[in-house]
Design a protein around this motif. Sequence first.
Motif, mmCIF file in Angstrom:
data_model
loop_
_atom_site.group_PDB
_atom_site.id
_atom_site.type_symbol
_atom_site.label_atom_id
_atom_site.label_comp_id
_atom_site.label_asym_id
_atom_site.label_seq_id
_atom_site.Cartn_x
_atom_site.Cartn_y
_atom_site.Cartn_z
ATOM 1 N N GLN A 107 -2.633 6.108 0.952
ATOM 2 C CA GLN A 107 -1.643 7.180 1.010
ATOM 3 C C GLN A 107 -0.838 7.116 2.303
ATOM 4 N N GLY A 108 -1.421 6.536 3.336
ATOM 5 C CA GLY A 108 -0.668 6.315 4.567
ATOM 6 C C GLY A 108 0.516 5.394 4.336
ATOM 7 N N ALA A 109 0.340 4.414 3.451
ATOM 8 C CA ALA A 109 1.435 3.512 3.113
ATOM 9 C C ALA A 109 2.544 4.247 2.375
ATOM 10 N N VAL A 110 2.176 5.211 1.537
ATOM 11 C CA VAL A 110 3.176 6.016 0.825
ATOM 12 C C VAL A 110 3.992 6.839 1.813
ATOM 13 N N ALA A 144 13.487 10.149 0.545
ATOM 14 C CA ALA A 144 12.051 9.885 0.617
ATOM 15 C C ALA A 144 11.352 10.257 -0.688
ATOM 16 N N SER A 145 11.785 11.351 -1.301
ATOM 17 C CA SER A 145 11.134 11.807 -2.533
ATOM 18 C C SER A 145 11.393 10.866 -3.704
ATOM 19 N N GLY A 146 12.507 10.120 -3.650
ATOM 20 C CA GLY A 146 12.841 9.221 -4.737
ATOM 21 C C GLY A 146 12.541 7.766 -4.463
ATOM 22 N N GLU A 147 11.854 7.482 -3.377
ATOM 23 C CA GLU A 147 11.575 6.091 -3.005
ATOM 24 C C GLU A 147 10.641 5.426 -4.029
ATOM 25 N N VAL A 148 10.996 4.207 -4.428
ATOM 26 C CA VAL A 148 10.208 3.461 -5.407
ATOM 27 C C VAL A 148 9.851 2.059 -4.895
ATOM 28 N N GLY A 149 10.878 1.289 -4.492
ATOM 29 C CA GLY A 149 10.667 -0.123 -4.171
ATOM 30 C C GLY A 149 9.683 -0.363 -3.046
ATOM 31 N N ILE A 150 9.898 0.293 -1.900
ATOM 32 C CA ILE A 150 9.006 0.094 -0.752
ATOM 33 C C ILE A 150 7.605 0.609 -1.079
ATOM 34 N N THR A 151 7.558 1.778 -1.739
ATOM 35 C CA THR A 151 6.266 2.381 -2.068
ATOM 36 C C THR A 151 5.470 1.511 -3.018
ATOM 37 N N MET A 152 6.153 0.915 -3.999
ATOM 38 C CA MET A 152 5.447 0.076 -4.965
ATOM 39 C C MET A 152 4.840 -1.157 -4.298
ATOM 40 N N MET A 153 5.582 -1.760 -3.358
ATOM 41 C CA MET A 153 5.089 -2.954 -2.689
ATOM 42 C C MET A 153 4.002 -2.630 -1.671
ATOM 43 N N LEU A 154 4.201 -1.557 -0.922
ATOM 44 C CA LEU A 154 3.289 -1.238 0.173
ATOM 45 C C LEU A 154 2.117 -0.369 -0.286
ATOM 46 N N GLY A 208 -10.959 -1.150 11.919
ATOM 47 C CA GLY A 208 -11.581 -0.469 10.795
ATOM 48 C C GLY A 208 -10.630 0.414 10.020
ATOM 49 N N LEU A 209 -9.337 0.145 10.107
ATOM 50 C CA LEU A 209 -8.332 0.938 9.422
ATOM 51 C C LEU A 209 -7.720 0.122 8.286
ATOM 52 N N ARG A 210 -7.131 0.839 7.333
ATOM 53 C CA ARG A 210 -6.427 0.162 6.246
ATOM 54 C C ARG A 210 -5.213 0.997 5.859
ATOM 55 N N LEU A 211 -4.030 0.420 6.041
ATOM 56 C CA LEU A 211 -2.801 1.129 5.713
ATOM 57 C C LEU A 211 -2.264 0.722 4.346
ATOM 58 N N VAL A 212 -2.252 -0.568 4.065
ATOM 59 C CA VAL A 212 -1.713 -1.066 2.803
ATOM 60 C C VAL A 212 -2.534 -0.530 1.628
ATOM 61 N N ILE A 261 12.831 -3.252 -2.515
ATOM 62 C CA ILE A 261 11.691 -4.056 -2.937
ATOM 63 C C ILE A 261 11.470 -5.220 -1.974
ATOM 64 N N ALA A 262 12.564 -5.792 -1.445
ATOM 65 C CA ALA A 262 12.448 -6.889 -0.480
ATOM 66 C C ALA A 262 11.941 -6.362 0.857
#
Length: 225
Positions: free
Chosen positions: A94-97, A163-173, A87-91, A63-64
């Motif tokens: 789905q690119g962020a995921v 990668a399939s179980g990632e939560v913290g980074i995905t939730m923030m980003l 003209g791009l947006r990552l945050v 998460i940090a």
Amino acid sequence: MNSGFFSPTLIFSIRLTAVSCGTALLLFLALGLPAALWFSRSRSLCARAAAFFITLPLVFPPIALGYMLLLLLGRGGPLGSAEHYLGLRLVFSQGAVILSAFVAGLPLFVRPAQAAFQEPGIIKLEEASRVLGCGPVKTFFLVTMPLARRSIFSGLLLAVARASGEVGITMMLGGNIAGRTNTLSLEIFNCVSRGDFDEATSLCLLLASVSMAIYFVLDRLQKES
């Protein structure tokens, strides 16, 4: 199984998880393999610094780490402002995921591959191949890769599982946006939050079956080696 398991939201989360893991797998091979080879052959300060940042997801709270990436890639960040002009947006996309899955799983692929590339037997055979006239690229694909294939494949399995179980980074980003960035693991969190425990249990069983399959493959590889 709850009929809600087949709801559009859940089907989307399963599909997004599969796509992000598949894309992350390709990135592991495209970027992780060269990085592992570089770390195994170089003792430079740049190589050590890169190895530190790649290993960070293993020793730093997800998460940090997601928050740090959000500061870096958000609109006010150094890379986020460049995305705005392009003209791009990552945050919150789905690119962020996909990026989150890649960042989370990368160290679990790079570390085993690096250890395999550092095996004295592999290094000696590489030297023999070079003496016999093979170039570095040919030596890598005909000597190094076949000898290290079990470690590489095991690392890929571990990385994709992480990668399939990632939560913290995905939730923030990614933001955990329904129908947009909610992965399978995040959907379990959402189900528990709204009190739908049957649905959460079904999704956990789905993830558990995938984890068991990965475990049996890893166990078989270990016995063969």
